[in-house]
Design a protein around this motif. Structure first.
Motif, PDB file in Angstrom:
ATOM      1  N   PRO A   1       0.829  -1.221   0.000  1.00 22.54           N
ATOM      2  CA  PRO A   1       0.000   0.000   0.000  1.00 22.54           C
ATOM      3  C   PRO A   1       0.854   1.257   0.000  1.00 22.54           C
ATOM      4  O   PRO A   1       0.493   2.267  -0.600  1.00 22.54           O
ATOM      5  CB  PRO A   1      -0.797  -0.113   1.298  1.00 22.54           C
TER       6      PRO A   1
ATOM      7  N   LEU B   1      -6.125   9.991  -0.248  1.00 23.90           N
ATOM      8  CA  LEU B   1      -5.247   9.069   0.460  1.00 23.90           C
ATOM      9  C   LEU B   1      -5.697   8.884   1.911  1.00 23.90           C
ATOM     10  O   LEU B   1      -5.749   7.765   2.426  1.00 23.90           O
ATOM     11  CB  LEU B   1      -3.820   9.613   0.406  1.00 23.90           C
ATOM     12  N   GLN B   2      -6.048  10.004   2.536  1.00 25.61           N
ATOM     13  CA  GLN B   2      -6.357   9.905   3.968  1.00 25.61           C
ATOM     14  C   GLN B   2      -7.775   9.421   4.241  1.00 25.61           C
ATOM     15  O   GLN B   2      -8.094   9.060   5.362  1.00 25.61           O
ATOM     16  CB  GLN B   2      -6.141  11.271   4.620  1.00 25.61           C
TER      17      GLN B   2
ATOM     18  N   VAL C   1      -9.379   6.937   2.518  1.00 25.47           N
ATOM     19  CA  VAL C   1      -9.652   5.525   2.230  1.00 25.47           C
ATOM     20  C   VAL C   1      -8.810   4.648   3.154  1.00 25.47           C
ATOM     21  O   VAL C   1      -7.587   4.678   3.075  1.00 25.47           O
ATOM     22  CB  VAL C   1      -9.329   5.208   0.755  1.00 25.47           C
ATOM     23  N   PRO C   2      -9.443   3.907   4.035  1.00 25.07           N
ATOM     24  CA  PRO C   2      -8.670   3.032   4.915  1.00 25.07           C
ATOM     25  C   PRO C   2      -8.182   1.805   4.160  1.00 25.07           C
ATOM     26  O   PRO C   2      -8.764   1.417   3.142  1.00 25.07           O
ATOM     27  CB  PRO C   2      -9.686   2.635   5.988  1.00 25.07           C
ATOM     28  N   LEU C   3      -7.120   1.228   4.632  1.00 25.72           N
ATOM     29  CA  LEU C   3      -6.640  -0.014   4.028  1.00 25.72           C
ATOM     30  C   LEU C   3      -7.654  -1.118   4.285  1.00 25.72           C
ATOM     31  O   LEU C   3      -8.155  -1.236   5.393  1.00 25.72           O
ATOM     32  CB  LEU C   3      -5.299  -0.408   4.659  1.00 25.72           C
ATOM     33  N   PRO C   4      -7.988  -1.889   3.282  1.00 22.83           N
ATOM     34  CA  PRO C   4      -8.952  -2.961   3.533  1.00 22.83           C
ATOM     35  C   PRO C   4      -8.329  -4.071   4.395  1.00 22.83           C
ATOM     36  O   PRO C   4      -7.149  -4.271   4.351  1.00 22.83           O
ATOM     37  CB  PRO C   4      -9.287  -3.472   2.137  1.00 22.83           C
TER      38      PRO C   4
END
Lengths: 657, 305
Positions: free
Chosen positions: B265, B299-300, B302-305
C-alpha cells in the motif's frame, strides 16, 4: 475551496419539493394567508431555481422575510397558541430554503424539517399521518445521503432513498425498545395547549327541536364498542346519555342531583360486558347500554342512570362497563315524581283534550301508553330528517299541524302528553344502534346514530323505555340507521331507508371503509393508547412488577446497549462473510500497540506504521519488524504458506507492547 | 537491480540537487513506460531534469520548444520532393527519438498538441497516409508553466490523462540551493554525465516491473480508492479505469525501485499524488488546481482494507 461544498441544482429541487411535502399537512391547520405565503415562498424558490439568471438578491430576501414576519404578527398578534408557533416555524423553514447554498445550509434545512415533522403530532396522531411522516423521514434522510455522494455517481436515481430506508429500518429495533420502555407520563403527553374541543360535534345537555337532526348529518364516530360476548340486536342498543327532566315547553334540560345516590335495580337478565372507546368530546358524561350496572372507577352514576365522568377528557378515552338489558327500577321517590310530572306553561287545550280522550279509552297507564303509540302509528305522522321549522309551541304545532318530525319531536311531545296524563316521564338522549364492523368485530356508533326517546314510570315495571319513533319508523330502530343524505334533503320529506342492497362498488367502498376504521381503532388502542398502565401490564408479563420510571429508563438504556452490539454483529456477518485470520491477527497486533498510545491511521500502510513504531519504541524493533515482514508476505506477497501463517499467529500472540 | 536504480538516482542527484523524491518518481514513470508531465515555474530545473534522465538512461534525446506557431509537421516531419529520384522523401521530425522533451507544451496550439499526443498514445506517427512506428522505447517528458499567462492553450483533460504522472519540482531547500549556487556549472556536469543504463538493461527493468506481484488485498485497496473518488462529493468526477491502470503500473515500478518483491500500500500511496493529481477536480471547480490536496484527501480518506 470556498465553493467546494456548494450543493447542486437537482438536489436543491429535491430539497424544495420535500420541504413542501414536509410542511403540507400544516396547510389545513394554518390561516389561509399563511398557507398562501408558504406556497408563494416555495414557488419563488422553484422559479429562481428554474430561471437561473433571475437570482434573488439579498435585498429582496430581506424584504420577503420582513413581509412574512409582518404577516405572522398580523394573523397571530402575540404569537399565542400552537398554530402561531407552527406558522412561524414553517415560514422560516421555507425562507431558509431561499438562501440554501452550501452543505451546511442543506443540513440545517433537513434538521429543521425533522423538527417540523414532530410538530404534526401536536395536532394529529392518526395512523395515516404517522405513515406519511415515516415516508418524510426517509425522504429527508435521503437528502443527507445524497449530499454526501458524488453527483456523478452512477446507478439508480433514487438509490439514496433506498439507503435511507434501510438505515431507518436498521434503527427500528431501537425505536421499538424506546417506545415500549420509555417511562410514560400519566396524562396526555401531547396536550400542549391544543384545544381539541373546538368544532367537535356531539350531544349536548339540553335539547330543542332540531338539535339532534342537525347532529345526524355528521358521519363522525362518537364511540366504538368491543363486546365481550355477542352484541345485542339493534333494537336493544340504546346508548344512554343525558336524561332530560325539565322543560319550558321548548327546551329540555337536565335535572340537578346534588349527590350520586347508590343506584340499584332488580334484574334477571344476563349482564353484558363491553369496552367503550370514546372519541374526544367536550362533555363530561359517558355512554352505556340501558341500564348500566358496573362503571369505570372514575365515573359516578346519577339516580337517573346517567353516567358522569369526573373530568372532561380531550383525549380518546377507553372504559369498561356492564349493563343489563331487562330491569325493574323500583319505586319512585317524591322529588323524582315532582320532576317527572313538571309541565310547561304552553299546554294547549287540544293537547289536554287528546289526552282526556285516551284516558277514557284506556283502563291502565300501560294501556294509555299503548294508545298514544297507536296514535302516532295510525295518524299521518312522518319521520323526516328535515322537519319544518316550528314556532313558540313546538309540541302543539307538531302534534296537530306539521306532523313531520325527527326523534326529538316524537320523544318530547310524547313525554309532554304522558305528563299531562299524569304518568311520570322523562326524555333520554343518547345513541341508538351502531354499525357492526365484522373486520375488527366491534360496533361503530356515529353522531348520525344520535337519538332521543322517552321513559315512563309504571307501577308494575318501574322506569320503562318507550320509543315513539319506533312506532312511526320501525326501520330506524330495527336496522342500522343508514340513509342517503342527498335523497333525504327535501324539506319535510319522509326518510327513505336504504334497503341494504348496495351496488358492488358501494359495497367495496364500505368494506374498505370498515377495514380502515378497524385498523385505526387498533392503532388507537395499541399504539396511541399505550399508557402507563399498559406498560406496567406488559412489564408484569416479563415478571417485572411495579417498575419505577427510573428503573424503566435504566432498563431502556440497558436494552439499547444490548441491542446495538447485536445489530452491529449482524451487520458484520452480512458484510464480511469470513474475516481473514491474517488480518485479524494483524489487527490484534495494532490493538496492542494502540494501548500504548501508538495508533495506526486507517490509511497507514504496514511498513510506514512499523517505521513509526520503531522510531517511538526502539525496544520493540525486532518483534515489530518480524511481524510486519510476515504480514506483508502473507497479505501482499505471493506466498500463502500455512506454516508462515502459524508463525505469524505465534509472533502476534507473543507480542507484548 | 535496486542498486542500479539507486545509482541512477544518485548520479542524477548531483545535477538536480535535493530532489530525490522527484527524481525517483520521474524514474518510476519511465520504468512504468509512461509519459511524464512536469509542471512548475521557469527556472526550477524542468529541462535539466529531462536532460539528465535522458543522459543517465542512455537514450537518444530531442527537444522541441513549443510556440504558438508550431505546426504538426514541425514535430512529425515532412515529405520533401527530391528532384533526383523524382519522388517525395520523408524527413523525420524530432518526434523520432527515444526521449522527447516537449518544452512549454501549453504554448502551442491545440492542433500541434494533439499531433504530439497522438504519437504518445499510439507510439506511431501518420503523415501523408503512411504510418511510421516510433523508436522503442519512446518517452515524452513535457513541461508546462502553471501560472496564468496570456496566450497559452491549457491541455484538455483527455490529453492530460495521457500522461502517466505529473510532477512538481518546487524550489530547492536552503542547503541544496547553497550547493547549487556554489557548485560547478550544471550544464558542464551534465555533459560529463555517464550513462548508467544500457537500452538492454532498461528493457529488463521494464520487464521486471510487470513481474512485480499484486495481491488481491492490494487490488481491493486500489478499487476502494477508485470507488471513493467516484462517490465522494468532493470530486467533480471520479477516476477512470485508465487512471486505475496507471496507478497500478506506477505502484509496480515504485515497488521495484524500493526493492519490494510485491506492491505494498505504501507504494501506491507514494505514487498516488503524482498519478492522480492531474486527473482529479474538485466538485465546485474554481479553476485553481487542487490536484495535490485532492490526492491527499483521497489518500487519507480511504482506509486499508
Amino acid at each position: 475551496m470556498k465553493h467546494a461544498d456548494n450543493i447542486n441544482t437537482p438536489l436543491l429541487y429535491r430539497l424544495s419539493f420535500i420541504t413542501a411535502l414536509v410542511v403540507a399537512p400544516h396547510f389545513q391547520r394554518l390561516d389561509l394567508s399563511i398557507t398562501l405565503a408558504l406556497l408563494a415562498v416555495l414557488t419563488l424558490r422553484l422559479t429562481t431555481l428554474y430561471f437561473t439568471r433571475w437570482k434573488p438578491g439579498r435585498l429582496l430576501l430581506f424584504f420577503v422575510t420582513i413581509l412574512c414576519a409582518v404577516l405572522i404578527f398580523s394573523v397571530y398578534p402575540l404569537l399565542m397558541g400552537l398554530e402561531a408557533k407552527v406558522a412561524l416555524l414553517s415560514l422560516m423553514l421555507s425562507l431558509k430554503l431561499m438562501e440554501c447554498r452550501t452543505q451546511r445550509d442543506l443540513k440545517i434545512v433537513v434538521f429543521l424539517g425533522y423538527f417540523t415533522l414532530i410538530t404534526h403530532f401536536l395536532f394529529d396522531q392518526e395512523m395515516l399521518l404517522v405513515g406519511y411522516i415515516f415516508l418524510m423521514v426517509i425522504a429527508l434522510t435521503s437528502l443527507l445521503v445524497e449530499s454526501s455522494r458524488s453527483s456523478k455517481a452512477t446507478g439508480w436515481r433514487f438509490t439514496s432513498l433506498r439507503y435511507s430506508a434501510s438505515l431507518l429500518l436498521q434503527a427500528m429495533p431501537i425505536m421499538l425498545v424506546l417506545f415500549f420502555l420509555f417511562p410514560r407520563i400519566s396524562g396526555p403527553l401531547w396536550n400542549l395547549g391544543v384545544d381539541n374541543s373546538t368544532g367537535r360535534t356531539g350531544l349536548s345537555d339540553s335539547m330543542t327541536p332540531g338539535s339532534i337532526s342537525n347532529l345526524i348529518r355528521s358521519r363522525a364516530v362518537a364511540f366504538r364498542v368491543d363486546f365481550d360476548q355477542a352484541a345485542p340486536p339493534p333494537r336493544q342498543r340504546y346508548w344512554r346519555g343525558p336524561v332530560l327532566w325539565r322543560t319550558d315547553g321548548k327546551r329540555w334540560t337536565r335535572a340537578k342531583f346534588l349527590q350520586a345516590a347508590p343506584v340499584t335495580y332488580r334484574s334477571s337478565a344476563q349482564p353484558i360486558r363491553y369496552q367503550v372507546t370514546l372519541e374526544p368530546s367536550p362533555n363530561d358524561w359517558l355512554y352505556a347500554l340501558d341500564l348500566p350496572e358496573t362503571l369505570p372507577p372514575e365515573a359516578t352514576l346519577l339516580p337517573d342512570f346517567q353516567i358522569l365522568a369526573k373530568e372532561i377528557r380531550n383525549q380518546r378515552y377507553r372504559y369498561a362497563a356492564t349493563s343489563r338489558l331487562a330491569y325493574h327500577t323500583g319505586p319512585l321517590n317524591q322529588r323524582e315524581q315532582r320532576l317527572a310530572l313538571q309541565l310547561p306553561d304552553n299546554i294547549t287545550t287540544r293537547m289536554e283534550e287528546l289526552v282526556r280522550q285516551w284516558r277514557l279509552e284506556a283502563s291502565t297507564d300501560r294501556d294509555l301508553v299503548n294508545r298514544a303509540l297507536r296514535h302516532f302509528r295510525t295518524e299521518p305522522f312522518y319521520y323526516t330528517l328535515t322537519p319544518p321549522l316550528l314556532g313558540d309551541n313546538p309540541s302543539d304545532q307538531f302534534l296537530f299541524e306539521s306532523r313531520r318530525g325527527f326523534c326529538e319531536h316524537y320523544a318530547t311531545s310524547f313525554t309532554t302528553l304522558m305528563r299531562i296524563a299524569g304518568i311520570p316521564s322523562r326524555v333520554v338522549t343518547g345513541y341508538q344502534g351502531g354499525e357492526l364492523n365484522p373486520i375488527g368485530n366491534y360496533l361503530i356508533v356515529r353522531q348520525s346514530d344520535a337519538h332521543a326517546w322517552s321513559e315512563v314510570w309504571l307501577e308494575e315495571s318501574g322506569w320503562t323505555r318507550v320509543d315513539p319513533t319506533a312506532a312511526v319508523a320501525p326501520e330506524r330502530i330495527e336496522q342500522t340507521f343508514e340513509f342517503d343524505l342527498e335523497e333525504n334533503s327535501g324539506l319535510g320529506i319522509p326518510v327513505i331507508f336504504s334497503a341494504g342492497d348496495y351496488g358492488l362498488f358501494k359495497n367495496l367502498t364500505r368494506q374498505f371503509r370498515l377495514g380502515v376504521d378497524a385498523a385505526n381503532a387498533s392503532w388507537h388502542r395499541w399504539i396511541l393508547g399505550y399508557s402507563k398502565e399498559q406498560q406496567q401490564k406488559l412489564m408484569q408479563q416479563f415478571g417485572l412488577e411495579n417498575l419505577s420510571a427510573m428503573k424503566l429508563a435504566l432498563g431502556m438504556i440497558l436494552a439499547t446497549a444490548l441491542l446495538i452490539p447485536i445489530l452491529l454483529y449482524l451487520l458484520r456477518l452480512r458484510g464480511e462473510v469470513k474475516p481473514d485470520p491474517v488480518v485479524k491477527d494483524y489487527q490484534r497486533f495494532c490493538k496492542r500497540l494502540s494501548r500504548t498510545g501508538i495508533k495506526r491511521f486507517p490509511h497507514e500502510g504496514p511498513k510506514d506504521f512499523a517505521q513509526r513504531v520503531m522510531r517511538k519504541r526502539p525496544d520493540l524493533k525486532p518483534s515489530v519488524n518480524a511481524i510486519t515482514q510476515h504480514y506483508i508476505k502473507l497479505r501482499y506477497g505471493r506466498s500463502d504458506g500455512t506454516k508462515l501463517r502459524q508463525q505469524f499467529h505465534r509472533l502476534v500472540r507473543q507480542f507484548r507492547a | 537491480m535496486k542498486e542500479l536504480l539507486d545509482q541512477v538516482v544518485r548520479e542524477a542527484g548531483r545535477i538536480i540537487v535535493g530532489k530525490e523524491q522527484t527524481l525517483r518518481l520521474a524514474l518510476t514513470c519511465l520504468l512504468a513506460n509512461g509519459h511524464l508531465l512536469i509542471e512548475d515555474l521557469p527556472g526550477v530545473g524542468k529541462t535539466t531534469l529531462a536532460h539528465t534522465l535522458a543522459k543517465l538512461l542512455g537514450l537518444q534525446y530531442q527537444r522541441i520548444q513549443f510556440t504558438s506557431d508550431l505546426l504538426p509537421a514541425d514535430i512529425m516531419g515532412v515529405s520533401v520532393y527530391h528532384r533526383g529520384d523524382e519522388s517525395f522523401q520523408f524527413h523525420p521530425g524530432p518526434v523520432f527519438t527515444q526521449l522527447l522533451l516537449a518544452d512549454e507544451i501549453n504554448r502551442a496550439t491545440p492542433k500541434a498538441q494533439s499531433a504530439l499526443l497522438e504519437a504518445m498514445e499510439e507510439r506511431q506517427v501518420t503523415t501523408d497516409g503512411k504510418t511510421r512506428a516510433l523508436p522503442q522505447p519512446f518517452f515524452v517528458i513535457a513541461t508546462q508553466n502553471p501560472a496564468h499567462q496570456i496566450g497559452t492553450f491549457p491541455l484538455p483533460e483527455s490529453q492530460l490523462d495521457r500522461f502517466l504522472m505529473r510532477l512538481h519540482i518546487g524550489y530547492p531547500d536552503e542547503q541544496a540551493e547553497r550547493l547549487l549556487l556554489s557548485g560547478e556549472d550544471r550544464r558542464r556536469l551534465l555533459e560529463q554525465l555517464p550513462a548508467c543504463l544500457t537500452l538492454e538493461q532498461l528493457k529488463i527493468l521494464q520487464q521486471q516491473v510487470s513481474n512485480i506481484y499484486v495481491a488481491d488485498a492490494l487490488l481491493d485497496y486500489i478499487q476502494d480508492l477508485l470507488k471513493f473518488s467516484r462517490t465522494s462529493p468532493r470530486f467533480n468526477h471520479g477516476l477512470s479505469p485508465r487512471a486505475g491502470l496507471a496507478l497500478i503500473n506506477s505502484a509496480r515500478a515504485w515497488a521495484l525501485q524500493a526493492g519490494h518483491q510485491e506492491v505494498l500500500p505504501e507504494d501506491v500511496q507514494a505514487v498516488l499524488a503524482a498519478t492522480v493529481g492531474h486527473r482529479l477536480h474538485s466538485s465546485g471547480d474554481t479553476g485553481i488546481d487542487e490536484g495535490a490536496s485532492l490526492a491527499q484527501h483521497l489518500l487519507q480518506s480511504v482506509p486499508l482494507p
